[in-house]
Motif scaffolding. Structure first.
Motif, PDB file in Angstrom:
ATOM      1  N   VAL A 151       0.060 -64.319 -29.145  1.00  0.00           N
ATOM      2  CA  VAL A 151      -0.060 -65.368 -30.053  1.00  0.00           C
ATOM      3  C   VAL A 151       0.514 -64.711 -31.422  1.00  0.00           C
ATOM      4  O   VAL A 151       1.313 -65.148 -32.001  1.00  0.00           O
ATOM      5  CB  VAL A 151      -1.136 -66.230 -30.150  1.00  0.00           C
ATOM      6  CG1 VAL A 151      -1.023 -67.319 -31.296  1.00  0.00           C
ATOM      7  CG2 VAL A 151      -1.396 -66.858 -28.823  1.00  0.00           C
ATOM      8  N   SER A 152      -0.228 -63.983 -31.785  1.00  0.00           N
ATOM      9  CA  SER A 152      -0.079 -63.201 -33.256  1.00  0.00           C
ATOM     10  C   SER A 152       1.585 -62.703 -33.342  1.00  0.00           C
ATOM     11  O   SER A 152       2.165 -62.598 -34.426  1.00  0.00           O
ATOM     12  CB  SER A 152      -1.058 -62.339 -33.800  1.00  0.00           C
ATOM     13  OG  SER A 152      -1.267 -61.210 -32.903  1.00  0.00           O
ATOM     14  N   SER A 153       1.856 -62.249 -32.204  1.00  0.00           N
ATOM     15  CA  SER A 153       3.180 -61.338 -32.205  1.00  0.00           C
ATOM     16  C   SER A 153       4.224 -62.419 -32.330  1.00  0.00           C
ATOM     17  O   SER A 153       5.355 -62.243 -32.904  1.00  0.00           O
ATOM     18  CB  SER A 153       3.288 -60.558 -31.019  1.00  0.00           C
ATOM     19  OG  SER A 153       2.494 -59.364 -31.217  1.00  0.00           O
ATOM     20  N   THR A 154       4.107 -63.432 -31.782  1.00  0.00           N
ATOM     21  CA  THR A 154       4.985 -64.763 -31.649  1.00  0.00           C
ATOM     22  C   THR A 154       5.280 -65.058 -32.911  1.00  0.00           C
ATOM     23  O   THR A 154       6.114 -65.492 -33.214  1.00  0.00           O
ATOM     24  CB  THR A 154       4.823 -65.477 -30.454  1.00  0.00           C
ATOM     25  OG1 THR A 154       4.650 -64.979 -29.265  1.00  0.00           O
ATOM     26  CG2 THR A 154       5.823 -66.477 -30.435  1.00  0.00           C
ATOM     27  N   PHE A 160      -1.437 -74.416 -32.532  1.00  0.00           N
ATOM     28  CA  PHE A 160      -1.987 -73.730 -33.821  1.00  0.00           C
ATOM     29  C   PHE A 160      -0.869 -74.033 -35.161  1.00  0.00           C
ATOM     30  O   PHE A 160       0.190 -73.964 -34.957  1.00  0.00           O
ATOM     31  CB  PHE A 160      -2.155 -72.155 -33.573  1.00  0.00           C
ATOM     32  CG  PHE A 160      -3.164 -71.940 -32.501  1.00  0.00           C
ATOM     33  CD1 PHE A 160      -4.457 -72.408 -32.768  1.00  0.00           C
ATOM     34  CD2 PHE A 160      -2.925 -71.160 -31.625  1.00  0.00           C
ATOM     35  CE1 PHE A 160      -5.295 -71.965 -31.725  1.00  0.00           C
ATOM     36  CE2 PHE A 160      -3.624 -70.769 -30.681  1.00  0.00           C
ATOM     37  CZ  PHE A 160      -4.950 -71.426 -30.764  1.00  0.00           C
ATOM     38  N   GLN A 161      -1.640 -74.117 -36.136  1.00  0.00           N
ATOM     39  CA  GLN A 161      -0.781 -74.394 -37.489  1.00  0.00           C
ATOM     40  C   GLN A 161      -0.673 -73.127 -38.231  1.00  0.00           C
ATOM     41  O   GLN A 161      -1.981 -72.715 -38.619  1.00  0.00           O
ATOM     42  CB  GLN A 161      -1.373 -75.572 -38.208  1.00  0.00           C
ATOM     43  CG  GLN A 161      -0.444 -75.977 -39.490  1.00  0.00           C
ATOM     44  CD  GLN A 161       1.059 -76.477 -39.459  1.00  0.00           C
ATOM     45  OE1 GLN A 161       1.023 -77.451 -38.588  1.00  0.00           O
ATOM     46  NE2 GLN A 161       1.988 -75.486 -39.716  1.00  0.00           N
ATOM     47  N   GLY A 162       0.361 -72.562 -38.703  1.00  0.00           N
ATOM     48  CA  GLY A 162       0.424 -71.532 -39.710  1.00  0.00           C
ATOM     49  C   GLY A 162       1.016 -71.964 -41.067  1.00  0.00           C
ATOM     50  O   GLY A 162       1.203 -73.265 -41.306  1.00  0.00           O
ATOM     51  N   GLU A 163       1.772 -70.815 -41.528  1.00  0.00           N
ATOM     52  CA  GLU A 163       2.486 -71.249 -42.885  1.00  0.00           C
ATOM     53  C   GLU A 163       3.396 -70.274 -43.088  1.00  0.00           C
ATOM     54  O   GLU A 163       3.565 -69.268 -42.197  1.00  0.00           O
ATOM     55  CB  GLU A 163       1.389 -71.208 -44.124  1.00  0.00           C
ATOM     56  CG  GLU A 163       0.786 -69.854 -43.967  1.00  0.00           C
ATOM     57  CD  GLU A 163      -0.252 -69.490 -45.212  1.00  0.00           C
ATOM     58  OE1 GLU A 163      -0.393 -68.744 -45.739  1.00  0.00           O
ATOM     59  OE2 GLU A 163      -1.004 -70.565 -45.099  1.00  0.00           O
ATOM     60  N   PRO A 164       4.474 -70.693 -43.696  1.00  0.00           N
ATOM     61  CA  PRO A 164       5.842 -69.757 -43.973  1.00  0.00           C
ATOM     62  C   PRO A 164       5.059 -68.367 -44.438  1.00  0.00           C
ATOM     63  O   PRO A 164       4.384 -68.238 -45.033  1.00  0.00           O
ATOM     64  CB  PRO A 164       6.743 -70.318 -44.809  1.00  0.00           C
ATOM     65  CG  PRO A 164       6.313 -71.917 -44.749  1.00  0.00           C
ATOM     66  CD  PRO A 164       4.779 -71.730 -44.549  1.00  0.00           C
ATOM     67  N   ILE A 177       5.886 -66.721 -38.874  1.00  0.00           N
ATOM     68  CA  ILE A 177       4.653 -67.959 -39.242  1.00  0.00           C
ATOM     69  C   ILE A 177       3.414 -66.762 -39.657  1.00  0.00           C
ATOM     70  O   ILE A 177       3.017 -66.224 -38.927  1.00  0.00           O
ATOM     71  CB  ILE A 177       3.975 -68.473 -37.997  1.00  0.00           C
ATOM     72  CG1 ILE A 177       5.436 -69.530 -37.707  1.00  0.00           C
ATOM     73  CG2 ILE A 177       3.144 -69.436 -38.159  1.00  0.00           C
ATOM     74  CD1 ILE A 177       5.355 -70.263 -36.240  1.00  0.00           C
ATOM     75  N   ALA A 178       2.834 -67.170 -40.832  1.00  0.00           N
ATOM     76  CA  ALA A 178       1.702 -66.359 -41.290  1.00  0.00           C
ATOM     77  C   ALA A 178       0.426 -67.152 -41.115  1.00  0.00           C
ATOM     78  O   ALA A 178       0.425 -68.368 -40.741  1.00  0.00           O
ATOM     79  CB  ALA A 178       1.742 -66.055 -42.699  1.00  0.00           C
ATOM     80  N   GLY A 179      -0.703 -66.393 -41.228  1.00  0.00           N
ATOM     81  CA  GLY A 179      -2.027 -67.279 -41.042  1.00  0.00           C
ATOM     82  C   GLY A 179      -2.644 -67.169 -39.875  1.00  0.00           C
ATOM     83  O   GLY A 179      -3.858 -67.249 -39.590  1.00  0.00           O
ATOM     84  N   LEU A 180      -1.987 -66.323 -38.739  1.00  0.00           N
ATOM     85  CA  LEU A 180      -2.514 -66.117 -37.271  1.00  0.00           C
ATOM     86  C   LEU A 180      -2.590 -64.729 -37.097  1.00  0.00           C
ATOM     87  O   LEU A 180      -2.974 -64.345 -36.027  1.00  0.00           O
ATOM     88  CB  LEU A 180      -1.599 -66.772 -36.554  1.00  0.00           C
ATOM     89  CG  LEU A 180      -1.096 -68.381 -36.355  1.00  0.00           C
ATOM     90  CD1 LEU A 180      -0.371 -68.902 -35.150  1.00  0.00           C
ATOM     91  CD2 LEU A 180      -2.566 -69.144 -36.624  1.00  0.00           C
ATOM     92  N   CYS A 209       6.257 -74.240 -38.484  1.00  0.00           N
ATOM     93  CA  CYS A 209       4.963 -73.230 -38.520  1.00  0.00           C
ATOM     94  C   CYS A 209       4.000 -73.743 -37.636  1.00  0.00           C
ATOM     95  O   CYS A 209       2.851 -73.334 -37.708  1.00  0.00           O
ATOM     96  CB  CYS A 209       4.487 -73.039 -39.639  1.00  0.00           C
ATOM     97  SG  CYS A 209       5.666 -72.579 -41.094  1.00  0.00           S
ATOM     98  N   ARG A 210       4.178 -74.084 -36.334  1.00  0.00           N
ATOM     99  CA  ARG A 210       3.336 -74.623 -35.217  1.00  0.00           C
ATOM    100  C   ARG A 210       3.648 -73.712 -34.003  1.00  0.00           C
ATOM    101  O   ARG A 210       4.871 -73.599 -33.685  1.00  0.00           O
ATOM    102  CB  ARG A 210       3.337 -76.144 -34.981  1.00  0.00           C
ATOM    103  CG  ARG A 210       2.783 -76.934 -36.196  1.00  0.00           C
ATOM    104  CD  ARG A 210       3.375 -78.273 -35.850  1.00  0.00           C
ATOM    105  NE  ARG A 210       4.621 -78.526 -35.587  1.00  0.00           N
ATOM    106  CZ  ARG A 210       5.048 -79.414 -34.631  1.00  0.00           C
ATOM    107  NH1 ARG A 210       3.962 -80.179 -34.012  1.00  0.00           N
ATOM    108  NH2 ARG A 210       6.254 -79.829 -34.473  1.00  0.00           N
ATOM    109  N   LEU A 211       2.681 -73.414 -33.307  1.00  0.00           N
ATOM    110  CA  LEU A 211       2.961 -72.670 -32.031  1.00  0.00           C
ATOM    111  C   LEU A 211       2.307 -73.656 -31.113  1.00  0.00           C
ATOM    112  O   LEU A 211       1.064 -73.921 -31.181  1.00  0.00           O
ATOM    113  CB  LEU A 211       2.440 -71.436 -31.923  1.00  0.00           C
ATOM    114  CG  LEU A 211       3.165 -70.141 -32.834  1.00  0.00           C
ATOM    115  CD1 LEU A 211       2.526 -68.799 -32.872  1.00  0.00           C
ATOM    116  CD2 LEU A 211       4.496 -70.116 -32.582  1.00  0.00           C
TER     117      LEU A 211
END
Length: 323
Positions: free
Chosen positions: A131-134, A212-216, A140-143, A118-120
């Motif tokens: 970024v959000s679309s990728t 950036f770190q997101g979450e599943p 990846i949620a949270g972005l 969950c990192r970009l």
């Protein structure tokens, strides 16, 4: 070797890559030997910013890639002013132009890579929408909130950009930064000392990459949230005008637009600049505004808000260059 200057770009008479660039006084700015990017003298910036106003950059450099950027900055004289430019969405370029060198990151800095877990990894020139679309496509949620920031990674990492309840400081792992002295370093998020719309990055530092770190998450739910954000922006903000995003920071516990509205500034004009009727924390260029009109109107709004409420609004829009 004689230098000619078609279209403000320095070439040798033979059409080869330039070996040096000189300023208006004939002094050498930097050796261009081996530099592959484009260097433009007296470069118009109005077309590159959302307000469509402002003067020229003394120099505009568009690097071919990271190595090219590092080599160029390393050759600049110590103390040469440097400014990074993304989409120009939250910026007033003053009418006197920008001294020194403006660096604009292009396609080579606009990639977004899925690192797993969950990192970009995002280039400094990548847009919030990309970024959000990728992230959505990678589950990846949270972005999702980055969909609501009209800028590029370099800008909103520097300014701790935020929207719809989240900020960059909530998701940033670290970033790669080219310092004004040519040093290339990686800074963890904690070293940026983030606060509301502020970081500890020095003037002239250019963010070239951020992680950036997101979450599943579920792509359908992520997409639905992005659509909600896009619709909310469309309904509440003057997106189809020459504007510059949110003008003033929200004072603690208050909304800037409410203070502006209460001070009677909705629709207020100065020259070709106007306080938006749709969202009073936005200034717009109605067609023939100068940057002085826009900045002057903002200062008049600040004065009226203070007289009405005792609150001193702080600029969120960057104001750069010579008056």
């Amino acid at each position: 070797m004689t230098m000619t200057q078609p279209d403000n770009f320095w070439f040798t008479d033979s059409g080869e890559a330039p070996t040096c660039a000189v300023d208006g006084a004939g002094d050498m700015l930097v050796s261009m030997d081996g530099i592959r990017g484009k260097l433009t003298r007296d470069a118009p910036l109005a077309k590159l910013v959302w307000f469509k106003t402002g003067g020229n950059a003394d120099w505009l450099f568009e690097p071919a890639d990271l190595d090219d950027l590092c080599a160029f900055v390393e050759r600049l004289d110590e103390g040469t002013p440097i400014m990074g430019l993304g989409l120009g969405s939250n910026m007033i370029i003053r009418d006197g132009g920008v001294p020194g060198v403006v660096i604009r990151l292009g396609k080579a800095f606009s990639t977004v890579k899925n690192l797993g877990d969950c990192r970009l990894e995002c280039g400094g020139g990548a847009s919030g929408i990309l970024v959000s679309s990728t992230a959505r496509d990678a589950a990846i949620a949270g972005l999702e909130f980055l969909r609501g920031i009209p800028g590029t990674v370099g800008g909103f990492v520097r300014m701790n950009g935020g929207a719809y309840g989240r900020e960059v400081s909530d998701v940033l792992i670290d970033c790669d930064v080219l310092m004004p002295n040519g040093e290339f370093i990686t800074l963890p998020a904690a070293d940026l000392e983030y606060s509301y719309r502020h970081s500890a990055l020095p003037e002239g530092a250019v963010v070239v990459t951020a992680r950036f770190q997101g979450e599943p998450g579920d792509p359908k739910e992520i997409g639905a949230e992005m659509d909600r954000i896009a619709q909310a922006r469309e309904e509440s903000q003057p997106l189809r005008t020459k504007t510059g995003g949110s003008t003033f920071k929200n004072p603690e516990g208050q909304k800037a637009w409410q203070l502006v509205d209460a001070a009677g500034c909705r629709g207020l004009t100065m020259g070709g600049a106007q306080v938006s009727e749709k969202h009073t924390n936005f200034l717009i260029n109605t067609g023939d505004a100068t940057s002085a009109d826009i900045e002057g109107l903002g200062e008049e709004v600040r004065r009226r808000v203070y007289e009405n409420s005792g609150v001193t609004l702080e600029w969120e829009i960057q104001r750069v260059g010579r008056p």
